[in-house]
Write a protein that holds these residues in place. Structure first.
Motif, PDB file in Angstrom:
ATOM      1  N   SER A 642       0.754  -1.174   0.517  1.00 39.01           N
ATOM      2  CA  SER A 642       0.162   0.003  -0.389  1.00 39.01           C
ATOM      3  C   SER A 642       0.764   1.554   0.205  1.00 39.01           C
ATOM      4  O   SER A 642       0.365   2.886  -0.878  1.00 39.01           O
ATOM      5  CB  SER A 642      -0.828  -0.232   1.595  1.00 39.01           C
ATOM      6  OG  SER A 642      -1.833  -0.950   1.018  1.00 39.01           O
ATOM      7  N   PHE A 643       1.761   1.327   0.668  1.00 39.37           N
ATOM      8  CA  PHE A 643       2.467   2.123   0.347  1.00 39.37           C
ATOM      9  C   PHE A 643       4.243   1.912   0.533  1.00 39.37           C
ATOM     10  O   PHE A 643       5.327   3.624   0.474  1.00 39.37           O
ATOM     11  CB  PHE A 643       2.711   2.835   2.652  1.00 39.37           C
ATOM     12  CG  PHE A 643       1.463   3.215   3.002  1.00 39.37           C
ATOM     13  CD1 PHE A 643       0.259   3.325   2.524  1.00 39.37           C
ATOM     14  CD2 PHE A 643       0.903   2.288   4.561  1.00 39.37           C
ATOM     15  CE1 PHE A 643      -0.403   3.910   3.718  1.00 39.37           C
ATOM     16  CE2 PHE A 643      -0.143   1.554   4.968  1.00 39.37           C
ATOM     17  CZ  PHE A 643      -0.898   2.778   4.775  1.00 39.37           C
ATOM     18  N   GLY A 644       4.728   1.498  -0.058  1.00 39.16           N
ATOM     19  CA  GLY A 644       6.063   1.109  -0.911  1.00 39.16           C
ATOM     20  C   GLY A 644       7.002   1.473  -0.090  1.00 39.16           C
ATOM     21  O   GLY A 644       7.748   1.557  -0.309  1.00 39.16           O
ATOM     22  N   LEU A 645       6.807   1.242   1.486  1.00 39.52           N
ATOM     23  CA  LEU A 645       8.280   1.770   2.255  1.00 39.52           C
ATOM     24  C   LEU A 645       9.405   0.411   2.113  1.00 39.52           C
ATOM     25  O   LEU A 645       8.561  -0.226   2.619  1.00 39.52           O
ATOM     26  CB  LEU A 645       7.406   1.638   3.417  1.00 39.52           C
ATOM     27  CG  LEU A 645       6.924   3.614   3.635  1.00 39.52           C
ATOM     28  CD1 LEU A 645       6.855   3.592   5.119  1.00 39.52           C
ATOM     29  CD2 LEU A 645       8.051   4.544   3.213  1.00 39.52           C
ATOM     30  N   LYS A 646      10.036   1.029   1.325  1.00 40.17           N
ATOM     31  CA  LYS A 646      11.427  -0.358   1.534  1.00 40.17           C
ATOM     32  C   LYS A 646      11.864  -0.404   2.774  1.00 40.17           C
ATOM     33  O   LYS A 646      12.926  -1.289   2.658  1.00 40.17           O
ATOM     34  CB  LYS A 646      11.851  -0.178  -0.117  1.00 40.17           C
ATOM     35  CG  LYS A 646      11.072  -0.540  -1.171  1.00 40.17           C
ATOM     36  CD  LYS A 646      11.665  -0.712  -1.821  1.00 40.17           C
ATOM     37  CE  LYS A 646      10.547  -0.405  -3.165  1.00 40.17           C
ATOM     38  NZ  LYS A 646      11.433  -0.345  -4.530  1.00 40.17           N
ATOM     39  N   TYR A 647      12.008   0.040   3.828  1.00 36.49           N
ATOM     40  CA  TYR A 647      12.978   0.550   4.981  1.00 36.49           C
ATOM     41  C   TYR A 647      12.394   0.866   6.210  1.00 36.49           C
ATOM     42  O   TYR A 647      10.641   1.824   6.279  1.00 36.49           O
ATOM     43  CB  TYR A 647      13.942   1.294   4.506  1.00 36.49           C
ATOM     44  CG  TYR A 647      13.626   3.023   4.678  1.00 36.49           C
ATOM     45  CD1 TYR A 647      13.412   3.807   5.504  1.00 36.49           C
ATOM     46  CD2 TYR A 647      12.617   3.410   3.232  1.00 36.49           C
ATOM     47  CE1 TYR A 647      12.611   4.445   6.357  1.00 36.49           C
ATOM     48  CE2 TYR A 647      12.178   5.066   3.579  1.00 36.49           C
ATOM     49  CZ  TYR A 647      12.555   5.167   5.305  1.00 36.49           C
ATOM     50  OH  TYR A 647      11.832   6.575   5.620  1.00 36.49           O
ATOM     51  N   GLU A 648      13.037  -0.069   7.456  1.00 37.60           N
ATOM     52  CA  GLU A 648      11.982   0.469   8.929  1.00 37.60           C
ATOM     53  C   GLU A 648      12.847   1.144   9.454  1.00 37.60           C
ATOM     54  O   GLU A 648      13.835   1.071   9.504  1.00 37.60           O
ATOM     55  CB  GLU A 648      11.850  -0.754   8.998  1.00 37.60           C
ATOM     56  CG  GLU A 648      10.669  -1.614   8.941  1.00 37.60           C
ATOM     57  CD  GLU A 648      10.746  -3.228   8.707  1.00 37.60           C
ATOM     58  OE1 GLU A 648       9.995  -4.051   9.051  1.00 37.60           O
ATOM     59  OE2 GLU A 648      12.036  -3.446   9.522  1.00 37.60           O
ATOM     60  N   ARG A 649      12.149   1.632  11.041  1.00 36.10           N
ATOM     61  CA  ARG A 649      12.886   2.511  11.465  1.00 36.10           C
ATOM     62  C   ARG A 649      12.863   2.454  12.551  1.00 36.10           C
ATOM     63  O   ARG A 649      13.795   2.400  13.670  1.00 36.10           O
ATOM     64  CB  ARG A 649      12.434   4.437  11.464  1.00 36.10           C
ATOM     65  CG  ARG A 649      12.885   4.998   9.562  1.00 36.10           C
ATOM     66  CD  ARG A 649      12.588   6.045   9.612  1.00 36.10           C
ATOM     67  NE  ARG A 649      13.206   7.113  10.707  1.00 36.10           N
ATOM     68  CZ  ARG A 649      12.834   8.241  10.921  1.00 36.10           C
ATOM     69  NH1 ARG A 649      11.892   9.064  10.614  1.00 36.10           N
ATOM     70  NH2 ARG A 649      14.024   9.332  11.910  1.00 36.10           N
ATOM     71  N   ASN A 650      12.210   1.851  12.692  1.00 32.24           N
ATOM     72  CA  ASN A 650      12.246   1.180  14.620  1.00 32.24           C
ATOM     73  C   ASN A 650      12.041  -0.522  14.704  1.00 32.24           C
ATOM     74  O   ASN A 650      12.120  -1.473  13.803  1.00 32.24           O
ATOM     75  CB  ASN A 650      10.536   1.383  15.292  1.00 32.24           C
ATOM     76  CG  ASN A 650      10.363   2.913  14.722  1.00 32.24           C
ATOM     77  OD1 ASN A 650       9.891   3.248  13.905  1.00 32.24           O
ATOM     78  ND2 ASN A 650       9.744   3.873  16.014  1.00 32.24           N
ATOM     79  N   ALA A 651      13.172  -0.173  15.826  1.00 33.65           N
ATOM     80  CA  ALA A 651      13.225  -1.559  16.274  1.00 33.65           C
ATOM     81  C   ALA A 651      12.122  -2.034  18.253  1.00 33.65           C
ATOM     82  O   ALA A 651      12.484  -1.438  19.227  1.00 33.65           O
ATOM     83  CB  ALA A 651      14.479  -1.808  16.618  1.00 33.65           C
ATOM     84  N   LEU A 652      11.189  -3.128  18.530  1.00 31.95           N
ATOM     85  CA  LEU A 652      10.920  -3.525  19.941  1.00 31.95           C
ATOM     86  C   LEU A 652      12.000  -4.208  20.206  1.00 31.95           C
ATOM     87  O   LEU A 652      12.466  -5.139  19.834  1.00 31.95           O
ATOM     88  CB  LEU A 652      10.066  -3.676  19.381  1.00 31.95           C
ATOM     89  CG  LEU A 652       8.616  -2.728  18.603  1.00 31.95           C
ATOM     90  CD1 LEU A 652       7.341  -4.235  18.564  1.00 31.95           C
ATOM     91  CD2 LEU A 652       8.148  -2.053  20.250  1.00 31.95           C
ATOM     92  N   VAL A 653      12.227  -4.314  21.959  1.00 33.34           N
ATOM     93  CA  VAL A 653      13.534  -5.004  22.798  1.00 33.34           C
ATOM     94  C   VAL A 653      13.260  -5.647  23.767  1.00 33.34           C
ATOM     95  O   VAL A 653      12.458  -4.701  24.514  1.00 33.34           O
ATOM     96  CB  VAL A 653      14.500  -4.311  22.570  1.00 33.34           C
ATOM     97  CG1 VAL A 653      15.425  -4.494  23.476  1.00 33.34           C
ATOM     98  CG2 VAL A 653      15.669  -3.578  21.563  1.00 33.34           C
TER      99      VAL A 653
END
Length: 827
Positions: A642-653
């Motif tokens: 839907s949004f085409g974003l090919k990267y992520e910024r957040n990580a849950l730990v």
């Protein structure tokens, strides 16, 4: 001698009583002015601040990858009637050797702009120049760093240490948000603006940018500019355009509730001052019956007698209002500053006074007049014959209709699902209070007998002027009830938030990178103290809601990890099952977004995607505190399509059992260093929420405490009146051997009885208020469970008793000084 001179002379006959009554008017007027002016100023400034801070650009261009070519900006610059700026953000670390400053506290967000002196940056220069090619920092940062224009700052990057001179110090702004101290730097990085070319060179990103901000030069050209930008981005397959949306409703969705509570607390002061004025005048009329009767025998009419009393009221109200306006002006600035701090608004703003001055002036004049109407009428109806008979005063009987109306008003509160239910409830309490006070005095008698002679006399005196004494006690009672409610609301909401935050935060820490590389997740999992980790996608989608555009944070969620990292709470089934069952164009809404939407499960909402506006069916509603509890969730694969974003910024730990939250942060920062933009855990969010709501309710309780001081004035006034009436009695008691200490104890016990009754009954009605509001009152769509804190009750009870004892001290001292010779001469 004219009316005003006579009125002034009469007021001066009881100087202390007059002073205390005027003070009650001053407190009421000042709190009214302060609340109205501060709220009006906030309502005017908050939208303007949001527009100035977050709405400088009308459109933004982003890429589906972390970076895209600078040539896009070169194309945008060719557009007519528009101004634009290219932006590239990176992270660095201060190269600073200072004892006690850790690596985390040295984090710096570097923001590269293609042009620093533009309407899209709109930096307010305090010192220096925006065009000399150096670094730009805010006055707050400069103060903490002890840095001035011309000084050099050193920054550690992945490619070595870089140095740059400070070319300008600007006023604190959203673009360059930073901590206010080294301590706060543990939780938020510093921000520095520098030329785009420097960021590109320092980080090896030549020709790369991450966004373009665009603003039409003229409002009339906005649509034409939008069309040209839209046509431009369609020529590329790796960028997209989004309008800049300022969502005032979601940003300040709880402000109206807070403002209503402020209004109630502010107007409580002027309402309580009306009780004091009524009590004071009523007793004054009783004291001067013989005087009024004598004036009637020499020709004064009923109207003239009433005019005398009215002039006294007007004098007190005018003096009190004038003083209240002066104090209220300062209070308005204080409250405005506190409100702006609570809503994180960094803007001085002008204070709006016109309506506040008019309303508080009218309240300061009209409320005392309204409170004095019955005493004025009573003054005009003084009977010469009745006064000459010198019949002993009859004990006033309680009016049945008064109690019945009071009960009806209290019961009506159960059917009002709004915070304004406080108003009929408090009026109802005031009407039934004399009955409750009389019952309380009966219960108190056995306790007072323990104090011997002083207790017996004090217990009897509490019933001698039941109407006057109960009216004094109810003033304190209303203040106690309001404090119980507001303090309990504060505690309950913080506990409710804490429960939801910990159950929907997704882990022990949320780490935000500029962007996450393929190897980062495995490296994060192998970091000491980390039990597990998972990346997730987030996009601020444009939501078409009833023709209006709003931002809606959308999370891309995987069914294989959501049970271990819950981003929301759901009842009746597992998180993974809910996500796995989502269809191609289906999503889940958070409770707040669902209520703002106003639709029903099974209906569709429209979101802007790479393929244009598309409908998404809402299949479930959940509860979360991510992004302050406002967002939507969809499957990861549908999110990317839907949004085409090919990267992520957040990580849950998730941390292991032997690692503290602080150790976890330090270990992760040691591993990734300046690549980390932000680390935030559930305990941080609880702390922020606690500070905001404790501050909000603190402001309200401050106003209630200010109003409750009026009750102290009322207690002092009442006890002084009682002493004046009993001068002969007190003198005779001294003559038969009653000591000064015993007289002091008698008066102090009377004051204590007034305070105990007010506190106990205030507890009851405060708890009733908590129960009633718990059925409907909510903030961020979170309701709270009915409950009462013993600690809060103890503190408020101690405050109520302290107020009554302090207020009793002056009357007690005066009673102890009564001389027999003076008492025998007293008329």
């Amino acid at each position: 001698m004219n009316l005003w001179q006579i009125a002034w002379r009469n007021l001066m006959r009881r100087k202390l009583r007059t002073l205390l009554t005027i003070m009650s008017v001053m407190i009421g007027v000042s709190s009214t002015l302060g609340v109205i002016a501060s709220v009006d100023s906030a309502k005017k400034t908050l939208p303007l601040y949001l527009k100035a801070a977050f709405g400088k650009a009308d459109y933004s261009i982003f890429g589906t990858e972390a970076y895209f070519p600078e040539e896009v900006h070169q194309e945008v610059r060719k557009l007519d009637n528009a101004v634009s700026v290219a932006v590239l953000k990176q992270n660095a670390k201060l190269h600073l050797e200072q004892e006690g400053i850790t690596a985390i506290q040295k984090r710096v967000d570097l923001i590269g702009y293609s042009q620093l002196d533009t309407a899209l940056t709109d930096f307010k220069v305090i010192k220096g120049s925006l065009t000399t090619g150096g670094a730009i920092i805010t006055d707050r940062t400069a103060n903490v760093w002890k840095t001035d224009v011309g000084d050099t700052i050193s920054l550690e990057t992945d490619n070595g240490i870089r140095q740059i001179q400070v070319s300008a110090i600007v006023k604190y702004t959203v673009e360059l948000m930073g901590p206010s101290s080294w301590t706060m730097a543990r939780y938020h990085p510093w921000s520095v603006a520098i030329p785009l070319s420097d960021v590109q060179e320092w980080f090896g990103l030549s020709g790369k940018i991450e966004s373009v901000q665009i603003k039409p030069l003229h409002e009339s050209e906005a649509e034409a500019v939008r069309q040209r930008v839209d046509a431009l981005v369609k020529r590329y397959d790796h960028i997209f355009m989004q309008p800049v949306i300022i969502d005032f409703d979601s940003q300040f969705k709880d402000a109206d509730t807070f403002f209503i509570a402020l209004y109630i607390a502010g107007f409580l002061g002027i309402a309580l001052s009306a009780f004091v004025i009524f009590n004071s005048l009523y007793v004054s009329i009783e004291e001067r019956k013989k005087e009024f009767a004598a004036m009637k025998t020499i020709g004064y009419t009923t109207g003239q007698l009433q005019a005398f009393v009215l002039c006294e009221v007007l004098l007190m109200s005018v003096i009190g209002t004038a003083g209240g306006l002066v104090i209220g002006y300062g209070l308005a600035f204080l409250l405005k500053t506190l409100i702006f701090m609570l809503f994180s608004v960094h803007d001085e703003g002008s204070i709006v006074l016109t309506k506040a001055v008019i309303v508080s002036t009218l309240a300061g004049i009209l409320v005392p007049i309204a409170a004095s109407l019955y005493p004025i009428r009573k003054a005009g109806k003084v009977s010469v014959i009745e006064v000459l008979k010198e019949n002993p005063a009859k004990k006033a009987a309680l009016k049945k209709w008064q109690g019945m109306i009071g009960v009806i008003l209290i019961l009506s509160g159960f059917f009002i699902k709004h915070l304004l239910l406080i108003l009929p409830l408090l009026i109802g309490v005031a009407l039934v209070f004399p009955y409750l006070f009389q019952m309380f005095v009966v219960i108190l008698k056995p306790v007072y007998r323990l104090f011997g002679f002083s207790g017996e006399v004090a217990s009897r005196n509490l019933n001698r002027n039941l109407g006057r004494t109960s009216m004094t006690s109810v003033i304190l009672c209303l203040g106690i009830a309001m404090m119980v409610l507001m303090s309990s609301l504060n505690s309950a909401f913080i506990q409710t938030y804490e429960r939801v935050i910990y159950s929907s935060y997704g882990g022990n820490l949320d780490v935000m990178f500029h962007h996450i590389e393929k190897s980062d997740l495995e490296q994060l999992k192998n970091t000491e103290g980390v039990a597990d980790a998972q990346t997730y996608s987030l996009h601020a989608a444009i939501w078409n809601l009833q023709g209006q555009k709003r931002k809606l944070p959308v999370y891309g969620v995987g069914a294989d990890w959501i049970d271990r990292f819950p981003l929301f709470t759901v009842s009746g089934q597992k998180h993974s099952k809910l996500i796995r069952n989502l269809g191609e164009d289906e999503l889940i809404l958070d409770k707040i977004a669902y209520e703002i939407w106003g639709g029903k499960i099974g209906e569709s909402i429209s979101l802007d995607t790479l393929q244009g506006a598309r409908p998404f069916k809402v299949v479930a509603v959940v509860e979360t505190m991510k992004n302050s509890g406002y967002g939507a969730f969809m499957r990861e694969d549908r999110f990317r399509d839907s949004f085409g974003l090919k990267y992520e910024r957040n990580a849950l730990v998730l941390k292991d059992a032997n690692t503290t939250p602080l150790q976890l942060r330090e270990n992760i920062f040691d591993q990734f260093g300046v690549r980390i933009e932000e680390m935030f855990g559930p305990e941080d969010w609880v702390s922020v929420i606690g500070a905001i709501y404790t501050g909000s309710f603190g402001v309200i309780n401050f106003l209630i405490v200010l109003s409750t001081i009026i009750s102290g004035i009322g207690i002092t006034n009442t006890l002084l009146m009682n002493i004046m009436e009993r001068v002969r009695e007190l003198g005779m008691m001294r003559a038969v051997g009653v000591t000064r200490g015993q007289l002091i104890r008698i008066v102090m016990l009377e004051g204590l009885g007034i305070g105990l009754a007010a506190t106990t009954i205030g507890y009851v009605f405060g708890i009733l208020l908590i129960y009633m509001t718990s059925a409907f009152f909510e903030i961020h769509s979170l309701t709270y469970q009915f409950g009462v804190s013993g600690t809060i009750m103890l503190i408020i009870g101690s405050f109520g008793i302290l107020i009554s004892l302090i207020s009793s001290f002056v009357p007690a001292s005066r009673a102890a000084k009564t001389r027999l010779s003076e008492a025998l001469r007293y008329e």
